[in-house]
Scaffold this active site. Structure first.
Site, PDB file in Angstrom:
ATOM      1  N   TYR A 103      55.777  35.922  80.240  1.00 52.65           N
ATOM      2  CA  TYR A 103      56.950  36.765  80.000  1.00 52.65           C
ATOM      3  C   TYR A 103      57.688  37.045  81.313  1.00 52.65           C
ATOM      4  O   TYR A 103      57.055  37.197  82.367  1.00 52.65           O
ATOM      5  CB  TYR A 103      56.531  38.107  79.409  1.00 52.65           C
ATOM      6  CG  TYR A 103      56.230  38.088  77.938  1.00 52.65           C
ATOM      7  CD1 TYR A 103      57.223  38.314  76.992  1.00 52.65           C
ATOM      8  CD2 TYR A 103      54.937  37.869  77.484  1.00 52.65           C
ATOM      9  CE1 TYR A 103      56.934  38.320  75.636  1.00 52.65           C
ATOM     10  CE2 TYR A 103      54.638  37.874  76.133  1.00 52.65           C
ATOM     11  CZ  TYR A 103      55.650  38.101  75.208  1.00 52.65           C
ATOM     12  OH  TYR A 103      55.368  38.111  73.864  1.00 52.65           O
ATOM     13  N   TYR A 142      49.517  32.837  74.921  1.00 53.79           N
ATOM     14  CA  TYR A 142      49.148  33.431  76.213  1.00 53.79           C
ATOM     15  C   TYR A 142      47.876  34.262  76.080  1.00 53.79           C
ATOM     16  O   TYR A 142      47.567  34.789  75.018  1.00 53.79           O
ATOM     17  CB  TYR A 142      50.295  34.250  76.813  1.00 53.79           C
ATOM     18  CG  TYR A 142      50.719  35.456  76.014  1.00 53.79           C
ATOM     19  CD1 TYR A 142      50.040  36.670  76.120  1.00 53.79           C
ATOM     20  CD2 TYR A 142      51.826  35.395  75.182  1.00 53.79           C
ATOM     21  CE1 TYR A 142      50.445  37.786  75.404  1.00 53.79           C
ATOM     22  CE2 TYR A 142      52.232  36.505  74.449  1.00 53.79           C
ATOM     23  CZ  TYR A 142      51.539  37.694  74.574  1.00 53.79           C
ATOM     24  OH  TYR A 142      51.936  38.786  73.859  1.00 53.79           O
ATOM     25  N   ARG A 152      46.855  35.173  72.327  1.00 51.10           N
ATOM     26  CA  ARG A 152      47.802  35.425  71.236  1.00 51.10           C
ATOM     27  C   ARG A 152      48.401  34.104  70.766  1.00 51.10           C
ATOM     28  O   ARG A 152      48.794  33.271  71.579  1.00 51.10           O
ATOM     29  CB  ARG A 152      48.972  36.312  71.691  1.00 51.10           C
ATOM     30  CG  ARG A 152      48.667  37.713  72.138  1.00 51.10           C
ATOM     31  CD  ARG A 152      48.469  38.784  71.056  1.00 51.10           C
ATOM     32  NE  ARG A 152      48.897  38.503  69.699  1.00 51.10           N
ATOM     33  CZ  ARG A 152      50.059  38.862  69.157  1.00 51.10           C
ATOM     34  NH1 ARG A 152      50.945  39.524  69.865  1.00 51.10           N
ATOM     35  NH2 ARG A 152      50.335  38.587  67.904  1.00 51.10           N
ATOM     36  N   HIS A 155      54.504  33.401  69.458  1.00 47.80           N
ATOM     37  CA  HIS A 155      55.286  34.279  68.576  1.00 47.80           C
ATOM     38  C   HIS A 155      56.600  34.665  69.239  1.00 47.80           C
ATOM     39  O   HIS A 155      56.750  34.587  70.452  1.00 47.80           O
ATOM     40  CB  HIS A 155      54.494  35.543  68.207  1.00 47.80           C
ATOM     41  CG  HIS A 155      54.117  36.372  69.396  1.00 47.80           C
ATOM     42  ND1 HIS A 155      52.963  36.150  70.114  1.00 47.80           N
ATOM     43  CD2 HIS A 155      54.747  37.398  70.008  1.00 47.80           C
ATOM     44  CE1 HIS A 155      52.891  37.010  71.105  1.00 47.80           C
ATOM     45  NE2 HIS A 155      53.964  37.781  71.076  1.00 47.80           N
ATOM     46  N   HIS A 157      59.209  38.022  69.113  1.00 50.11           N
ATOM     47  CA  HIS A 157      59.388  39.401  68.643  1.00 50.11           C
ATOM     48  C   HIS A 157      60.771  39.555  68.013  1.00 50.11           C
ATOM     49  O   HIS A 157      61.762  39.055  68.565  1.00 50.11           O
ATOM     50  CB  HIS A 157      59.269  40.377  69.818  1.00 50.11           C
ATOM     51  CG  HIS A 157      57.918  40.400  70.454  1.00 50.11           C
ATOM     52  ND1 HIS A 157      56.942  41.304  70.106  1.00 50.11           N
ATOM     53  CD2 HIS A 157      57.364  39.621  71.411  1.00 50.11           C
ATOM     54  CE1 HIS A 157      55.853  41.083  70.829  1.00 50.11           C
ATOM     55  NE2 HIS A 157      56.075  40.062  71.638  1.00 50.11           N
TER      56      HIS A 157
END
Lengths: 233, 165
Positions: A103, A142, A152, A155, A157
């Site tokens: 991120y 990640y 995870r 995905h 958000h």
């Protein structure tokens, strides 16, 4: 006075406290929630018109000096009320990590590369049929520290406002066939397997562009808390 | 109204939303600041009383929307307007959403105003809370320059009242 307890209970949302998701331990309320009576609930919410999202805000691959690394994808779908009505003019916000699973956030320091050509935030307004469309790159999986060797699934958000404050929704969209999905405590916090499946997008030929980008389709339905549950099968 | 579509479930906002959600933070919505604007400040605290530095707080009071991201001390700040009394004999209030890592769905609470004692006393939702000490968690305290302070305790001692919907 009617209360939540007297209304059809069709809970698709995860509970606040979930032992599988460690971060809930100090943050989930311990006291019972107080039922909001329908006649006391707000019936309005913020409306975002033009000026809150420009067309280029829907292209996460743009706005930088070069192109981001990763598989180009188009993510599109509709924002709908649980009554089936399309929600026009809805502000849809998305954010995600880059193709390497990192991120653009100072809190994410795991050893995967940042991409100078990718921030990972976008927004748009739905059209008259409730449709939205983003161009981005496929996010990576990640690691996180919820449990040993925790990862995870990939995905994106999503944030939508709905027609009233009661319909405000923040959720996550997953990708079909992701091998991490069965092991993800965040997705598995949703108890109903059918509701879990609704967070997994579908590969979509219609929005797949020849020699350019793969398409994934994902609809969001808001307002279902007042919905009548289907008869148990 | 008959329903046809099953709803999309909630998921946590996660820890890394700042770069996606900050653009709307601190922005007046609608753009023109209405008369009677006042500042709400507060902290989001966890079950140990520690600040929650990665929360998103949103407020809606019928016409004015505000978003604020908490800082390292768990502090948020937004500008709103005390609304006129709402339907059903409700005291003036502001709806508040709290999102954070560790919250699988948002928490819904309400801010009531400290200078509305009589209206608060008659408010049906504050009454439905039952325990006056718990209901008091929904009433802000006077702050500086006519503003109010509203702390949100997610869990434990002094836990804020949250609503089920």
């Amino acid at each position: 006075m009617s209360t939540v307890a007297e209304r059809p209970a069709w809970t698709v949302d995860p509970p606040y406290g979930d032992p599988g998701y460690r971060s809930t331990a100090k943050r989930a309320p311990h006291r019972p929630l107080v039922p909001m009576a329908p006649e006391l609930a707000p019936t309005t919410g913020p409306v975002f018109g033009e000026g809150y999202a420009d067309p280029e805000d829907a292209d996460l691959t743009a706005g930088h000096a070069g192109e981001p690394i990763g598989q180009r994808i188009n993510v599109s779908g509709r924002i709908l009320g649980s009554d089936g009505r399309p929600l026009a003019g809805q502000l849809v916000e998305i954010w995600q990590c880059n193709a390497a699973g990192r991120y653009a956030h100072q809190g994410d320091q795991h050893p995967a590369p940042l991409d100078p050509n990718f921030t990972g935030a976008g927004r748009c307004l739905t059209d008259a049929e409730g449709r939205y469309r983003f161009r981005t790159i496929r996010p990576g999986a990640y690691p996180w520290r919820n449990h040993p060797n925790a990862w995870r699934p990939a995905h994106i958000h999503f944030s939508v406002f709905g027609r009233a404050f009661t319909e405000r929704l923040v959720t996550q969209m997953y990708f079909p066939g992701d091998p991490l999905i069965p092991f993800d405590p965040v997705l598995r916090s949703i108890r109903d397997p059918k509701a879990q499946e609704r967070l997994v997008s579908a590969f979509d030929w219609d929005s797949t562009e020849e020699e350019f980008a793969l398409g994934f389709a994902f609809d969001v339905v808001v307002g279902g808390h007042l919905a009548t549950p289907p008869d148990p099968a | 109204m008959s329903t046809t579509l099953p709803p999309t479930p909630s998921q946590t906002i996660g820890p890394f939303f700042r770069f996606g959600m900050e653009w709307l933070s601190g922005r007046a919505i609608p753009e023109a600041e209405p008369p009677g604007a006042l500042t709400v400040t507060g902290r989001v605290l966890d079950g140990d009383g520690e600040p929650v530095p990665d929360a998103l707080v949103e407020a809606w009071q019928g016409s004015v929307f505000a978003r604020s991201l908490t800082d390292a001390e768990g502090r948020f700040r937004f500008v709103t307007v005390k609304p006129t009394p709402a339907a059903g004999g409700q005291a003036p209030h502001v709806e508040v959403s709290v999102f954070a890592r560790g919250l699988l769905q948002r928490l819904w609470t309400r801010l009531y105003f400290p200078d509305e004692a009589a209206a608060n006393e008659a408010d049906p939702l504050l009454g439905a809370v039952g325990d006056p000490a718990r209901a008091a968690t929904l009433v802000a305290v006077p702050g500086e320059d006519g503003g109010v302070v509203f702390d949100v305790r997610l869990q434990g001692e002094g836990e804020t009242v949250f609503f089920a919907w």
